[in-house]
Design an enzyme around this catalytic site. Sequence first.
Site, PDB file in Angstrom:
ATOM      1  N   SER A 267      39.044  74.651  10.562  1.00 60.08           N
ATOM      2  CA  SER A 267      39.807  73.795  11.466  1.00 60.08           C
ATOM      3  C   SER A 267      40.517  74.608  12.541  1.00 60.08           C
ATOM      4  O   SER A 267      40.922  75.740  12.310  1.00 60.08           O
ATOM      5  CB  SER A 267      40.857  73.041  10.639  1.00 60.08           C
ATOM      6  OG  SER A 267      41.823  72.456  11.479  1.00 60.08           O
TER       7      SER A 267
ATOM      8  N   LYS B 201      42.958  76.366   4.983  1.00 59.15           N
ATOM      9  CA  LYS B 201      41.773  76.684   5.800  1.00 59.15           C
ATOM     10  C   LYS B 201      41.756  78.173   6.145  1.00 59.15           C
ATOM     11  O   LYS B 201      40.718  78.831   6.111  1.00 59.15           O
ATOM     12  CB  LYS B 201      41.748  75.834   7.070  1.00 59.15           C
ATOM     13  CG  LYS B 201      41.533  74.354   6.811  1.00 59.15           C
ATOM     14  CD  LYS B 201      40.222  74.100   6.084  1.00 59.15           C
ATOM     15  CE  LYS B 201      39.981  72.641   5.806  1.00 59.15           C
ATOM     16  NZ  LYS B 201      38.731  72.388   5.046  1.00 59.15           N
TER      17      LYS B 201
ATOM     18  N   TYR C 164      48.088  72.503   4.605  1.00 54.91           N
ATOM     19  CA  TYR C 164      46.678  72.170   4.880  1.00 54.91           C
ATOM     20  C   TYR C 164      46.047  73.265   5.742  1.00 54.91           C
ATOM     21  O   TYR C 164      45.018  73.830   5.380  1.00 54.91           O
ATOM     22  CB  TYR C 164      46.559  70.828   5.613  1.00 54.91           C
ATOM     23  CG  TYR C 164      45.227  70.655   6.285  1.00 54.91           C
ATOM     24  CD1 TYR C 164      45.080  70.879   7.651  1.00 54.91           C
ATOM     25  CD2 TYR C 164      44.098  70.326   5.543  1.00 54.91           C
ATOM     26  CE1 TYR C 164      43.844  70.762   8.266  1.00 54.91           C
ATOM     27  CE2 TYR C 164      42.855  70.206   6.148  1.00 54.91           C
ATOM     28  CZ  TYR C 164      42.744  70.434   7.509  1.00 54.91           C
ATOM     29  OH  TYR C 164      41.508  70.327   8.106  1.00 54.91           O
TER      30      TYR C 164
END
Length: 332
Positions: free
Chosen positions: A125, A154, A150
């Site tokens: 991302s 990644k 989050y």
Amino acid sequence: MKNILVTGGLGYIGSHTVIELIAHGYNPVIIDDLSNTSLDVLKKLEEISAQSIKFYQADVNSETELTRIFSESDIHAVIHFAAFKAVGESVNEPLKYYRNNIGGLISLLQVMKSFEVKNIVFSSSCTVYGEPDHSPVDELAQIKKANSPYGNTKQIGEEILSDCQFLNTVALRYFNPIGAHASAKIGELPLGVPNNLVPFITQTAAGIREKITVFGNDYNTKDGTCVRDYIHVVDLANAHVKALDYIRQHPDNHFEVFNIGTGNGLTVLEIIQAFERVNQLKLNYTIGGRRAGDVEKVWADNQKADTVLGWKANIGLDEMVRSAWAWQQQLQ
Ligand code: WQD
């Protein structure tokens, strides 16, 4: 026929990727724990592709389940989508995100190692860049401290893959996927109150939500609202096909990252105005305060994906907002 294990293959990006895999001669094998989707998506995928698709209801955290699946299917490569992805939720429930997103990746890699499967496309991302010093942002841009657990999962995921010498990894750093398949049979499933802008727009247009709150118009941008690189989910899906082709053409590669975005930045108000114009309706929105964790502006320098993967985005903004609305309307 090359069997491609697609974890999270009934999710928003996974489902659209399954269709493009089939269209390009790959054979997808889907695993999904159905925690954030429904089995109806499989039925729709079989309708669109006019063929049956092998599906396992399984949890990527279970090495036992993964071992059974790998022993039954001669897996050539894995596309790993299965992860939680709500930025705000990750702030409130970090352990849930670290256990699932990092734990699940480690379980998957352990089983890949034991079956000597080395090819993986990883769903990464643009959140790994945090607030970039400037946009467009290229793959050499500094990886800053993630704005959320989050985003951190990644970053850690990419580091784990890069440290595993037995792998041939392509990590795709998604920008903002929106829109839906032209058939309107698949799209972004609305489970709960949407975190993301476009599902909130479509649900407001459908009367499910009373209004959209624009999170801040005091940013240093053309109209004061945040800038993002919105990309049609089918363009994003095709980047995964190109990544598999790249892995096949570079069997001795180890780790590559690519920005997958259009290279254009659009503000929140520009998305709202495009949605109103293309779908000939008026949206009810107000300007509210800023949302914690939002970056002001980020959009992709996608030159590397163009020159190295041979991929570029083809679908324009009008089709993005048209298809999003068509999907919402058939959901009613
Ligand atoms: C976009 C803009 C909001 C909702 C997403 C994914 C993340 C990652 C990157 C893949 C922001 C504004 C939103 C609303 C608003 N993708 N907004 N009102 O935060 O860029 O992150 O793309 O990994 O997983 O979540 O996307 O759609 O939430 O927000 O004003 O009701 O819309 O402030 O400026 P974001 P988003």
